[in-house]
Design a protein around this motif. Structure first.
Motif, PDB file in Angstrom:
ATOM      1  N   ALA A   6      -8.629  -4.647  -3.468  1.00  0.00           N
ATOM      2  CA  ALA A   6      -7.950  -4.474  -2.187  1.00  0.00           C
ATOM      3  C   ALA A   6      -8.582  -3.350  -1.378  1.00  0.00           C
ATOM      4  O   ALA A   6      -8.729  -3.458  -0.151  1.00  0.00           O
ATOM      5  CB  ALA A   6      -6.461  -4.206  -2.406  1.00  0.00           C
ATOM      6  N   ALA A  32      -5.977 -10.338   1.771  1.00  0.00           N
ATOM      7  CA  ALA A  32      -5.756  -9.111   1.001  1.00  0.00           C
ATOM      8  C   ALA A  32      -4.265  -8.803   0.887  1.00  0.00           C
ATOM      9  O   ALA A  32      -3.798  -8.362  -0.175  1.00  0.00           O
ATOM     10  CB  ALA A  32      -6.491  -7.940   1.646  1.00  0.00           C
ATOM     11  N   TYR A  36      -2.513  -8.394  -2.678  1.00  0.00           N
ATOM     12  CA  TYR A  36      -2.140  -7.042  -3.097  1.00  0.00           C
ATOM     13  C   TYR A  36      -0.787  -6.700  -2.485  1.00  0.00           C
ATOM     14  O   TYR A  36      -0.670  -6.527  -1.280  1.00  0.00           O
ATOM     15  CB  TYR A  36      -3.208  -6.036  -2.641  1.00  0.00           C
ATOM     16  N   ARG A  43      -1.688  -0.745   0.923  1.00  0.00           N
ATOM     17  CA  ARG A  43      -1.078  -1.888   1.615  1.00  0.00           C
ATOM     18  C   ARG A  43      -0.823  -1.544   3.083  1.00  0.00           C
ATOM     19  O   ARG A  43      -1.035  -2.366   3.969  1.00  0.00           O
ATOM     20  CB  ARG A  43       0.210  -2.322   0.927  1.00  0.00           C
ATOM     21  N   LEU A  46      -4.029  -1.880   4.906  1.00  0.00           N
ATOM     22  CA  LEU A  46      -4.354  -3.295   5.085  1.00  0.00           C
ATOM     23  C   LEU A  46      -3.578  -3.872   6.267  1.00  0.00           C
ATOM     24  O   LEU A  46      -4.132  -4.634   7.074  1.00  0.00           O
ATOM     25  CB  LEU A  46      -4.044  -4.093   3.813  1.00  0.00           C
TER      26      LEU A  46
END
Length: 141
Positions: A6, A32, A36, A43, A46
């Motif tokens: 990730a 992703a 994840y 996170r 992301l």
């Protein structure tokens, strides 16, 4: 391994966005985020990568929705993890707001992002420079 994968994807997302390959960045960010699911700073970054790719495509309302999800995640993170995302949520929000023609709402958010990034990272950091450029754009400089 999921964390390392990730993290690598996060860097790819930002690189693709900078290269102007926004749809690829979006697809990778969505992948992703499905791969994840840990509620952690990775996170969050992301999500912000997805928001940036959407704003770069002119899909500012969708980007703002992702920023709102990121803000919820940030609120739920332990305080010791907040340094990783300094200015990130505010910068992504300001970018989306400006794209929606809401510059008066964007300006205080990007100013806060710039001040926070400048204080935490210094003037040469990527996020500080991005915030400064957006602030200059809003101010018409």
């Amino acid at each position: 391994m999921p964390y390392i994968a990730a993290a690598a994807r996060r860097e790819q997302i930002y690189a693709l966005t900078e290269l102007g390959r926004h749809t690829e960045a979006e697809a990778l960010a969505r992948y992703a985020l499905t791969s994840y699911r840990e509620p952690d700073p990775l996170r969050l970054s992301l999500r912000l990568g997805l928001a940036h790719s959407l704003s770069s495509q002119g899909r500012h309302a969708e980007a703002l929705a992702e920023v709102e999800r990121a803000a919820v995640l940030r609120r739920n993170l332990a305080r010791e993890h907040h340094h990783v995302t300094i200015g990130g949520v505010e910068l992504a929000a300001a970018t989306a707001l400006l794209g929606l023609g809401r510059g008066t709402e964007a300006r205080p958010r990007v100013a806060a992002a710039y001040d926070a990034c400048l204080s935490a990272f210094g003037p040469g950091h990527y996020r500080t420079r991005k915030a400064r450029a957006l602030l200059d754009r809003i101010n018409g400089a």
